[in-house]
Scaffold this active site. Structure first.
Site, short mmCIF file in Angstrom:
data_model
loop_
_atom_site.label_atom_id
_atom_site.label_comp_id
_atom_site.label_asym_id
_atom_site.label_seq_id
_atom_site.Cartn_x
_atom_site.Cartn_y
_atom_site.Cartn_z
N LYS A 131 50.30 -42.03 70.99
CA LYS A 131 49.85 -40.64 71.19
C LYS A 131 50.88 -39.63 70.69
O LYS A 131 50.54 -38.67 70.00
CB LYS A 131 49.61 -40.36 72.69
CG LYS A 131 48.52 -41.15 73.34
CD LYS A 131 48.25 -40.67 74.76
CE LYS A 131 49.45 -40.77 75.68
NZ LYS A 131 49.89 -42.14 75.92
N ASN A 154 51.60 -33.47 76.81
CA ASN A 154 52.51 -34.51 77.26
C ASN A 154 53.73 -34.62 76.37
O ASN A 154 54.61 -35.46 76.61
CB ASN A 154 51.76 -35.86 77.28
CG ASN A 154 52.36 -36.85 78.24
OD1 ASN A 154 52.73 -36.51 79.35
ND2 ASN A 154 52.49 -38.10 77.81
N HIS A 200 49.34 -48.11 83.68
CA HIS A 200 49.02 -47.24 84.83
C HIS A 200 47.83 -47.77 85.64
O HIS A 200 47.03 -47.00 86.17
CB HIS A 200 48.69 -45.82 84.36
CG HIS A 200 49.69 -45.23 83.41
ND1 HIS A 200 51.04 -45.14 83.70
CD2 HIS A 200 49.54 -44.71 82.17
CE1 HIS A 200 51.67 -44.58 82.68
NE2 HIS A 200 50.79 -44.32 81.75
#
Length: 465
Positions: A131, A154, A200
């Site tokens: 990303k 982010n 996650h």
């Protein structure tokens, strides 16, 4: 700053006062709201109070009386593995819960846009891996093309810290699953899905919840154009849901390793070459092998994603190729930090697990591998199929001896410290070798974070040059 719209004269609670939380409070105040801020850390509350905000204990029984919304920082769980008590209280009270990403999308369009020749646009990038590199690469391409652009999310700045857009500007956002899972508004013009791998899982109650959080970027508002990596089943499923037919070119399928045929618009990389196909014919190609800032198949996938997003923005292939060559990579992610006598030094300190380390090991030929730190369950046993290019391993940190037992016949040296590892690897390296820091372990035994570990490696390399 992007002033938050829709809460003028109303009280809005903000939970978590890190970078995004403080930026949210400022943007709410700029938009005419009354922020009520809280953080468990007294230091964070003191910092907010110094800026004139009112810390209010949101755990009180009456904390959400006359509160219009609760804005939550990304790291605070709202559902799994269990809701934060303050969020649970807001849910019981029926107070809408949102985050800064949701506020950004509801506030991004400002007065005066009707005078612009080109409406500002948003590119949003999500996925498990790549990303940050994809986001930074799209941003870099836009800069090379002379387009006004900002980057946030982010990576870099908080989204509400962005400057109000100018005519024709493109904002590029990196969005994690923590950010996409809760935002009440998600309306990018172009949405990018790189790939999916387990991560996650406790936060999302398994792979299904993790994928669902990513999928919201494409389902909530519906981007004008979607770029989707189809190398995993989830990506193929998402692409299938978005396209009306195989030839639907509102969707750009991307891949690293497989040729994509029979679709309206695809971008894929095979054997080091990127190809763009539209309506059954190839329209452009780029040799990625000579691009130093994008080594390896994983970076070729990032290149495909960024290329597709840039093409969707109307940027030509030659200009994109030019930008690829001037892209230096992100710190700590396959970052070339030095070269001497034909030996290249690469900082991939972000490779904190075996999956990311495997990608780094597949990106180069002859490798002198610096690995170790605070090892994770299973150590590096899963890397056995990828050790072929490793000429020698130089092991550091808490897991050095455990890692040594899992290397089989691969030559190795237990160095323990980064200083000794860099000194030994640099002394033994021959022309054509790559000295690669890809630890396959966390940094916390010797460093506060992977960034400090990478910075130390970089500083030591530059002392040897």
């Amino acid at each position: 700053m992007i002033p938050v719209q829709g809460y003028e004269g109303r009280r809005v609670a903000v939970l978590g006062l890190g970078r995004s939380g403080l930026a949210t409070a400022r943007a709410l105040r700029a938009g005419g709201a009354e922020p009520l801020v809280w953080d468990d850390s007294p230091e964070a509350r003191d910092k907010a109070e110094a800026e004139g905000f009112m810390p209010v204990d949101l755990s009180r029984a009456d904390a959400f009386r006359n509160v219009a919304a609760l804005i939550v920082s990304p790291g605070i769980p709202h559902l799994y593995p269990q809701p934060n008590p303050i969020i649970a209280q807001a849910l019981m009270a029926g107070v809408p819960v949102d985050n800064d990403i949701g506020l950004f999308f509801r506030s991004w369009a400002m007065g005066g846009w009707e005078a612009f020749d080109q409406t500002p646009r948003v590119v949003a990038v999500t996925g498990s891996n790549g990303k940050s590199t994809t986001t930074a690469l799209v941003h870099h391409i836009l800069e090379v093309a002379g387009r006004p652009t900002q980057m946030a999310g982010n990576i870099g700045r908080g989204v509400l810290d962005l400057e109000p857009p100018v005519d024709g500007e493109v904002v590029v956002l990196e969005l994690s699953s923590y950010q996409t899972e809760l935002a009440r508004a998600l309306t990018p013009d172009i949405a990018v899905f790189t790939n999916l791998s387990p991560d996650h899982l406790d936060r999302h109650a398994g792979m299904g919840g993790y994928f669902a959080a990513k999928r919201r970027l494409f389902a909530e508002g519906g981007p004008d154009r979607a770029v989707v990596g189809v190398d995993e089943p989830e990506g193929r499923f998402l692409a299938n849901q978005l396209a009306e037919a195989p030839e639907d070119d509102r969707l750009i399928r991307i891949s690293s390793g497989q040729k994509l045929e029979g679709f309206g618009w695809t971008v894929f990389a095979r054997k080091g070459f990127l190809a763009e196909w539209r309506k059954g014919r190839q329209v452009a190609a780029i040799d990625l092998r000579a691009i130093r800032g994008l080594p390896g198949a994983h970076n070729h996938q990032n290149a495909c994603a960024a290329y597709a997003a840039a093409r969707a923005l109307g940027i030509g292939p030659k200009l994109i190729e030019q930008a690829f060559h001037s892209f230096e990579g992100l710190p700590h992610r396959s970052q070339i930090v030095g070269e001497k006598n034909g030996v290249i030094f690469v900082n991939d300190s972000k490779a904190t697990n075996v999956d990311s380390a495997a990608k780094a090991l597949q990106a180069f030929g002859r490798i002198r591998w610096i690995a170790g730190g605070l090892g994770k369950d299973g150590g590096i046993a899963a890397l056995a199929p990828h050790l072929g290019p490793v000429v020698k391993a130089y092991l550091i940190g808490h897991s050095a001896r455990d890692f040594a037992l899992q290397l089989g016949g691969t030559p190795h040296e237990i160095c323990e410290t980064m200083e000794r590892a860099v000194t030994s690897a640099a002394a033994e390296a021959e022309p054509g070798d790559v000295v690669l820091l890809a630890p396959a372990a966390a940094s916390f035994d010797q460093y506060p974070n992977f960034e400090k570990r990478g910075e130390h490696f970089t500083a030591l390399v530059r002392q040897t040059l």
